[in-house]
Structure formats: C-alpha cells, structure tokens
Design an enzyme around this catalytic site. Structure first.
Site, mmCIF file in Angstrom:
data_model
loop_
_atom_site.group_PDB
_atom_site.id
_atom_site.type_symbol
_atom_site.label_atom_id
_atom_site.label_comp_id
_atom_site.label_asym_id
_atom_site.label_seq_id
_atom_site.Cartn_x
_atom_site.Cartn_y
_atom_site.Cartn_z
ATOM 1 N N LYS A 214 -26.329 17.707 -27.464
ATOM 2 C CA LYS A 214 -25.490 17.723 -28.517
ATOM 3 C C LYS A 214 -26.444 16.169 -28.967
ATOM 4 O O LYS A 214 -25.870 15.288 -28.857
ATOM 5 C CB LYS A 214 -23.778 17.072 -28.115
ATOM 6 C CG LYS A 214 -22.862 16.744 -29.521
ATOM 7 C CD LYS A 214 -21.531 16.908 -28.968
ATOM 8 C CE LYS A 214 -21.205 16.863 -29.960
ATOM 9 N NZ LYS A 214 -21.513 16.305 -31.708
ATOM 10 N N TYR B 214 -30.975 24.814 -34.424
ATOM 11 C CA TYR B 214 -30.237 24.926 -34.110
ATOM 12 C C TYR B 214 -29.718 25.981 -34.124
ATOM 13 O O TYR B 214 -29.300 26.577 -33.073
ATOM 14 C CB TYR B 214 -29.316 23.907 -33.216
ATOM 15 C CG TYR B 214 -28.771 22.514 -33.717
ATOM 16 C CD1 TYR B 214 -27.366 23.798 -34.300
ATOM 17 C CD2 TYR B 214 -28.856 21.711 -34.226
ATOM 18 C CE1 TYR B 214 -26.768 22.801 -34.642
ATOM 19 C CE2 TYR B 214 -27.913 20.871 -34.568
ATOM 20 C CZ TYR B 214 -26.849 21.902 -35.143
ATOM 21 O OH TYR B 214 -25.353 20.908 -36.227
ATOM 22 N N LYS C 174 -19.069 15.889 -23.803
ATOM 23 C CA LYS C 174 -18.949 14.936 -23.759
ATOM 24 C C LYS C 174 -19.197 14.005 -23.302
ATOM 25 O O LYS C 174 -19.003 13.703 -21.859
ATOM 26 C CB LYS C 174 -17.896 14.154 -25.353
ATOM 27 C CG LYS C 174 -18.134 14.910 -26.446
ATOM 28 C CD LYS C 174 -19.158 14.390 -27.492
ATOM 29 C CE LYS C 174 -17.858 13.356 -27.834
ATOM 30 N NZ LYS C 174 -18.434 13.353 -29.730
ATOM 31 N N CYS D 73 -23.938 -26.547 -41.583
ATOM 32 C CA CYS D 73 -23.840 -26.010 -40.299
ATOM 33 C C CYS D 73 -24.237 -26.590 -39.090
ATOM 34 O O CYS D 73 -23.623 -27.338 -38.594
ATOM 35 C CB CYS D 73 -26.208 -26.212 -40.406
ATOM 36 S SG CYS D 73 -27.006 -25.742 -38.308
ATOM 37 N N CYS E 183 -26.608 -28.580 -36.959
ATOM 38 C CA CYS E 183 -27.006 -30.214 -37.117
ATOM 39 C C CYS E 183 -26.675 -30.776 -38.354
ATOM 40 O O CYS E 183 -26.912 -31.402 -38.671
ATOM 41 C CB CYS E 183 -28.535 -29.361 -38.076
ATOM 42 S SG CYS E 183 -28.882 -29.338 -39.284
ATOM 43 N N CYS F 204 -28.705 -22.261 -43.134
ATOM 44 C CA CYS F 204 -28.538 -23.878 -42.750
ATOM 45 C C CYS F 204 -30.258 -23.784 -44.091
ATOM 46 O O CYS F 204 -30.868 -23.222 -43.801
ATOM 47 C CB CYS F 204 -29.018 -24.064 -41.379
ATOM 48 S SG CYS F 204 -29.468 -25.491 -41.253
ATOM 49 N N CYS G 294 -33.357 -27.728 -39.105
ATOM 50 C CA CYS G 294 -32.335 -28.400 -37.956
ATOM 51 C C CYS G 294 -33.082 -27.436 -36.869
ATOM 52 O O CYS G 294 -33.911 -26.537 -36.562
ATOM 53 C CB CYS G 294 -31.780 -26.947 -38.467
ATOM 54 S SG CYS G 294 -30.122 -26.472 -37.864
HETATM 55 S S1 IVH Z 1 -23.827 24.332 -32.885
HETATM 56 C C1 IVH Z 1 -20.148 25.548 -34.925
HETATM 57 N N1 IVH Z 1 -24.816 22.472 -31.487
HETATM 58 O O1 IVH Z 1 -21.988 18.265 -33.990
HETATM 59 C C2 IVH Z 1 -20.813 24.627 -34.654
HETATM 60 N N2 IVH Z 1 -23.968 21.617 -33.256
HETATM 61 O O2 IVH Z 1 -18.913 18.708 -33.840
HETATM 62 C C3 IVH Z 1 -22.342 24.994 -34.998
HETATM 63 N N3 IVH Z 1 -24.284 18.837 -33.036
HETATM 64 O O3 IVH Z 1 -21.492 19.010 -37.249
HETATM 65 C C4 IVH Z 1 -22.800 23.743 -34.060
HETATM 66 N N4 IVH Z 1 -25.919 18.890 -31.911
HETATM 67 O O4 IVH Z 1 -23.767 18.095 -35.784
HETATM 68 C C5 IVH Z 1 -24.805 22.390 -32.413
HETATM 69 N N5 IVH Z 1 -26.801 22.157 -30.159
HETATM 70 C C6 IVH Z 1 -26.296 21.575 -31.137
HETATM 71 C C7 IVH Z 1 -25.379 20.353 -31.868
HETATM 72 C C8 IVH Z 1 -24.491 20.425 -32.991
HETATM 73 C C9 IVH Z 1 -24.840 18.246 -32.971
HETATM 74 C C10 IVH Z 1 -23.682 18.351 -33.809
HETATM 75 C C11 IVH Z 1 -23.575 19.125 -35.220
HETATM 76 C C12 IVH Z 1 -22.060 18.900 -36.152
HETATM 77 C C13 IVH Z 1 -21.094 19.055 -34.294
HETATM 78 C C14 IVH Z 1 -19.897 20.020 -34.442
#
Ligand code: IVH
Length: 681
Positions: A136, A244, A331, A424, A427, A440, A445
C-alpha cells in the site's frame, strides 16, 4: 515489456554527429523528428520503467537537444513530444475534471483479526479465492486517461467523483508514457505518485540550504508537487509512479494479474513486490515481510493491500458507497504516538535561523524513542496551538526529524503562549525577522559557529571525520575554535585535554585535518556554508572561478554560472563583503590550499563512460566522480550498452554486475581501475 522501435537509427548506438539543422529540407526534418520522438520515448521507458537503459545519459541528451532544435527550426510542435516533458507554461489554476469512474477508498485496519474477518466474509459469499497481495503505497493517487493511445489527462483523487487536472505536471514524470503502442482506443488507469526517498532527501537538503522549509515527509512532498501550478518546477522534482489498476478499457481483463500484465505490456511502471497468494495467512506473512523490508525500499508504504484476484468474483461481491467489498488494506502500526510537551526551546542553526523545538515526555514510536520534535517556526506553533503541557501527536516518517502533527488535548491551557525570543537565546544578539522565519544576526554567535564547524567537517564538505555535533560543541565551548580557521592551528595537547577526548582522538583529528589539505575547491566552497550554496552550486562556482576571482566577483559575473540567480549571487557577494569572512577564508585557504578543477583537469579520459558499484577504499563516490569528470570521463549511474567499464568495489550491487554481463561491459576490480584509469591522470 515494450518492444523496441524497429528500423530506428536512434535506438542502438546512435550516431549523434548531426548535420546542421539548416541543411535539412522540411520533409527530412519532420521524418527525423518523428524517429527521434519514438526513440527518445523508448529510451525514457528503458530508463524510467525498465530500469535498464541502452544508451549513455550524454547520448540521450544529444538526441533530445537535436529534437528540440528540429522542433524549433521547423515549427514542428506536438503536444506529445518528449520535449514537452520539461514543463510548459505556468497555469493560473487547476481545473476540476470528472473521473472516468468514481475512485473509491479501501477498507483498512491494522488489526489481523479484521482482515481474517474480511476473508471469512469473502469466502462465505464467493467460495475460495486467490488474493493479489500488493504494497500500500503512501503517496498521492491519480487517474491517467489515454485516448487513441495518447496521454489525454491526469486527474487527482479529489472527492472521488471529480478531481483536479494535473496533466501538465504528470507529463513531466519520465515513467508516465505519453504514447502507447498497440493500445486499446480508450484506457483509464490508476496509480500512486510518490517521491523516492533519496530524491526527497536531496530536495529537502536543497530547500534547507536555500532557506526554504523542508517537507515533513515524502508523501507531503509528492502531494505538494503534483498540485503545483508551474510544471517546470515539477520537472525538476524527483517524482515517480506505480500503476496498480486498470479502471476502464476496451480490452477484457479477468483478473488483477491480467491487469498488471496489460499495464506492463503497455509500458507502465508496475511494482515488483506484488504477488498472488492463496489464503489470508499468506497475506499476513506477506505483510510481515514487507514491514521488515520497509526501510530498505526506495518508496514509503504504510501497509499491504489484499485484492480478490478474479474480476468475476469482484463483481459478485460489489461495492458499498465508499469502498469495494473485494479489497482490504492491512496497515502497518502507525509511526505516530501521543505524548506531552514539557517545554518549547529555540535552537540556533548554521545560518542563524531560530527553530522552535518541542521537548517531549519520551515516547516510543515503533522502536525509536522520541524526546524532541521540530515545530518549524512560530507560525506553525500558532496554527497547531502547541504550548507546554499540551498532549500532542508526534509523527516520524522515514529518516526525517520527528514533528508535532496536532494537538490532541489541551488541559493546561493556562500556560503562556509561545513567542519567539527578541534576542538570540544563545548569544543574546539581535534577531531579525524574514517572513515566518527569525534569524540571529550576530555573525560570531557561538551557536552558529558550532553548526558551521560541524558543516565544514561534514562528509560532502571537507570530510573531516570525528567532528560531529558533540565534538563541534565541545571545541567551541572550550574556546579552542573561535573562528573556523582555528581548526588548522589546533594544538594536539589542548585537544587531548578536552573532556572525553584523550590522545588517540586528538591524533586522529590531526591526521584528518592533514588529509583534508589539498581538497577540491568545490568541497571547500560548500564547506564555507555560504547561504544558498549547496554542493552542486559550489561545484559549478569552483569550475567557473578560482578562489581569488570568486572573492571579487560581482553579481553579474556570478549569474553567468548555471543555476546562479540574483538571490544566490547576492548571498555570495554579501558573504565576501564581510571582512571577517574574508579573513577566515584567507586563513583557511592558506591552510588547506584548495585545488581548482582547472588546475588539475585534463582530457585524458575524454569519451570514456564509467559506472561504479560498491565502494573503493580511500574515496567517496562524489570525489571519484569529480576527479574523473574533470578529466573528461562520463560517470553514469546505470550500466548500458554505452558503458565502457563497470568498476566493482567492495560490497558491490548484484544488478549492475548482471547488467554488465548482459551488455558485455568489461568490469574492473580496484587494482585494475587504479592501473588502467587512475594511472592515466
Ligand atoms: S487499489 C477501489 N492498490 O490507497 C480502491 N490502492 O484507500 C482501489 N493505495 O486512494 C485502490 N496503494 O491511493 C490500491 N496497491 C494499492 C494501493 C492503493 C496505495 C491508495 C490509493 C487509494 C487509497 C485507498
């Protein structure tokens, strides 16, 4: 993989000795421009997407310049020409554009139980699934649209329904194709724009040198850059993209895997860490693996995404108003935490700039204890509403200095609000205000001197090891260094008597100082810490002037040097107008004897293209590049068919060696390098 343009003389070993533009007739010029465009776009692809260039940077520049000349001489304007990548005219505002399809967000959590629950629901609805597991990316998402195979527009996420038209800016990103070959009539793709860590560090360093505020993290830097109104500024910033998603196309796509294959085939840059996994436990393993590798990646990620691979199953699962039911972002734990501000103190930097810093009740952020965080300037403190006693959120992004991102609770709001000191804090000298910043103005200084001393000794400057923050503080506090030039007359016994030093450290510093004699003028100028003069400008100034000419140069002389504008010229002349600075520089020059590139340069290595991998004992990479380039060599960062030698030092990279093998490039070990190259100088 994009196919190489056939019968194009500018693809392999191009001959760059072109006939004068004036000698061509219009038809020949148009044909040459057409081939150059195709070849240059292919070279962009090889360089930015495939990471495997086939020509040297210099050859690429020659092709590019030729195309530019032809377009100017014969009025061959084309908005899809690679010459347009350098950035067009500034815009008044960004227009709002509707998306091809609404851009939803992802369900997300850092809790393993929640992704297992997601998986259970999926299986209940559609049976067994394969997941596409992907990083991500922590960047800025864009939709990019191609009509009839040419780049039509790029749109920010906005509210998901419509976003801002950032086409002019995305066009400057080398890995975004401007023209697709064998493309469907219509194609909309989605990707994440980011700023590579190394580029981010350099950009921030340049900003600090220029006196601009650094960006807090690569994501902010990328987001701020994508939305700039001046595309030529964007062209100078290091942006990149991973694609992606194929949002819409006339081709049929039945899985995420096919989407990636199509993207790759069309020449889009796709991330290499994506993989297919058979169950949710493998997604958890994948996440652990990427979390461990996180700091080694050139881009920031904040988790992993699991997507049902099969498009038919995705359709069965459908979406809610906000997110698709077939994808989940797992996450990483945030590198943020909450703590209280104990006190706000003000630090004085090398240029005299005052920076407020929050001293915190120490808090652990993913294994790193944070006890201070920058507050940048008084305006930031005001905007956030930070004061002693407040509970704040602190954030750590990459290698960046932690910062306070928000105030979460504010029970003791009776403490006085913060004000920048009028004198400052170190100094007691006068403080001047420039916009949101305070400085300064006392040139002697001790706080400035400590940081200037540290800077003077730093690696890209005089490379005097052992004089970091603590040693610089000690040398100034003990009164041994009252001016930078005192460094070279330090007495070894005085040093050995310093708290925590001893004879060994004293002797080391003496040797380091001796070794710094004869440094090149560029490093010397950078080491002086003149405002706005970073490593590159220092190198350019050193190539244009010797030291005594530079001291007397006026603004006009200075502005004849590349990348030196009025502001930089003013900083240089102001520096040399100060008698105290001139005295320090003279004493330092006497001790160091900096060498101008003009004194030592030559053309012994003219036409030779070298690439380095691994380290060579006794040299930094930039010293070596400097040295070789002043003798006419071309030092590039990746191996291509045009590379003459790959020099393999200690701990070399695998990739460059493989490329050298594939391209039949001769490799040199350090001894051979010494014998075959250095001995010629
Ligand atoms: S797929 C329908 N793949 O995450 C969702 N999103 O919360 C399609 N993001 O705004 C998103 N890496 O900017 C997808 N490998 C990934 C991603 C990704 C980061 C971000 C993307 C999106 C947010 C979604």
């Amino acid at each position: 993989m994009v196919e190489e343009p056939a019968d194009n003389p500018y693809v392999r070993d191009p001959d760059t000795s072109f006939a004068p533009v004036d000698d061509l007739d219009a038809a020949t010029a148009r044909e040459q421009a057409r081939r150059l465009r195709a070849a240059i776009e292919y070279h962009n692809y090889r360089y930015y997407v495939a990471n495997d260039p086939v020509i040297a940077d210099r050859t690429y520049d020659a092709l590019f310049d030729r195309l530019d000349d032809l377009e100017a001489a014969f009025d061959l304007d084309d908005e899809h020409s690679p010459t347009r990548r350098v950035g067009g005219a500034p815009l008044d505002e960004l227009e709002t554009v509707e998306h091809v399809a609404p851009l939803l967000s992802l369900q997300s959590s850092g809790d393993a139980a929640e992704i297992r629950e997601f998986d259970r629901r999926i299986r209940e609805a559609v049976g067994d699934v394969t997941y596409s597991a992907e990083p991500k990316f922590d960047g800025f998402s864009v939709e990019v649209v191609y009509e009839d195979g040419v780049f039509d527009r790029a749109v920010t996420r906005g509210d998901g329904e419509e976003g801002e038209d950032v086409s002019a800016n995305l066009r400057t990103v080398g890995s975004v194709p401007l023209r697709l070959r064998d493309a469907p009539d219509f194609l909309a793709v989605r990707g994440e724009v980011y700023m590579p860590r190394s580029g981010f560090q350099t950009l921030n360093q340049r900003r600090i040198e220029r006196g601009d505020d650094p960006f807090a993290n690569p994501r902010n830097a990328a987001a701020g850059t994508v939305r700039l109104l001046d595309p030529s500024t964007v062209a100078d910033r290091p942006l990149d993209v991973f694609f992606y998603d194929v949002i819409e196309t006339s081709a049929t796509i039945t899985s995420q895997r096919e989407a990636f294959d199509l993207l790759r085939e069309l020449g889009f840059r796709v991330n290499d860490e994506t993989t297919l996994v058979e169950d949710v436990e493998a997604v958890l393993d994948y996440r652990d693996r990427l979390m461990a590798a996180r700091e080694d990646l050139e881009y920031e990620i904040d988790g992993v995404v699991a997507k049902v691979d099969d498009v038919g199953k995705r359709e069965q699962l459908g979406s809610t108003a906000r997110h698709p039911r077939w994808a989940f972002a797992y996450k990483f734990p945030a590198r943020t935490g909450e703590t209280t501000v104990e006190r706000i103190v003000v630090q004085v930097g090398r240029t005299g700039k005052l920076t407020p810093v929050a001293l915190l009740d120490p808090v652990d952020l993913q294994g790193v204890t944070i006890s201070r965080a920058t507050l940048h300037n008084a305006a930031q403190i005001r905007d956030l509403g930070v004061h002693a006693g407040a509970t704040v959120r602190v954030e750590r992004a990459g290698d960046v200095i932690p910062e306070v991102s928000e105030v979460v609770a504010d029970d003791e709001n009776d403490s006085e609000s913060f004000a920048m000191p009028e004198t400052c804090p170190v100094c007691d000298g006068p403080v001047a205000r420039e916009g949101e910043h305070h400085y300064c103005t006392n040139a002697s200084c001790p706080a400035q001197l400590r940081r200037r001393l540290q800077h003077f000794c730093s690696r890209d400057a005089m490379d005097i090891e052992g004089v970091g923050e603590a040693a610089a503080d000690r040398l100034v506090e003990a009164g041994l260094v009252e001016s930078l030039a005192d460094l070279y007359t330090l007495d070894v016994d005085d040093l050995a008597a310093l708290d925590g030093w001893g004879e060994r450290s004293a002797a080391n510093l003496r040797d380091e100082l001796a070794a710094s004699e004869g440094a090149d003028l560029g490093s010397f100028l950078y080491a002086l810490g003149i405002r706005h003069v970073g490593t590159e400008r220092a190198r350019a100034l050193a190539a244009a002037f010797d030291l005594s000419d530079l001291k007397n140069a006026n603004a006009e002389d200075l502005q004849a040097v590349e990348d030196v504008g009025p502001e930089v010229a003013e900083a240089v002349t102001a520096f040399f107008e100060s008698p105290a600075n001139v005295e320090t520089v003279d004493r330092l020059a006497e001790a160091v004897g900096p060498e101008s590139p003009a004194d030592e340069g030559g053309d012994e290595l003219d036409g030779l293209t070298l690439v380095f991998t691994g380290s060579l004992p006794g040299y930094t990479r930039s010293e070596l590049s400097n040295l070789l380039e002043t003798h006419g060599a071309n030092v590039t960062s990746s191996v291509s068919g045009a590379t003459d030698y790959l020099v393999v030092g200690e701990n070399p990279g695998q990739r460059k060696r493989e490329q050298a093998d594939a391209e039949d490039v001769e490799t040199l070990d350090p001894a051979a390098f010494e014998e075959r190259i250095l001995s010629r100088l």
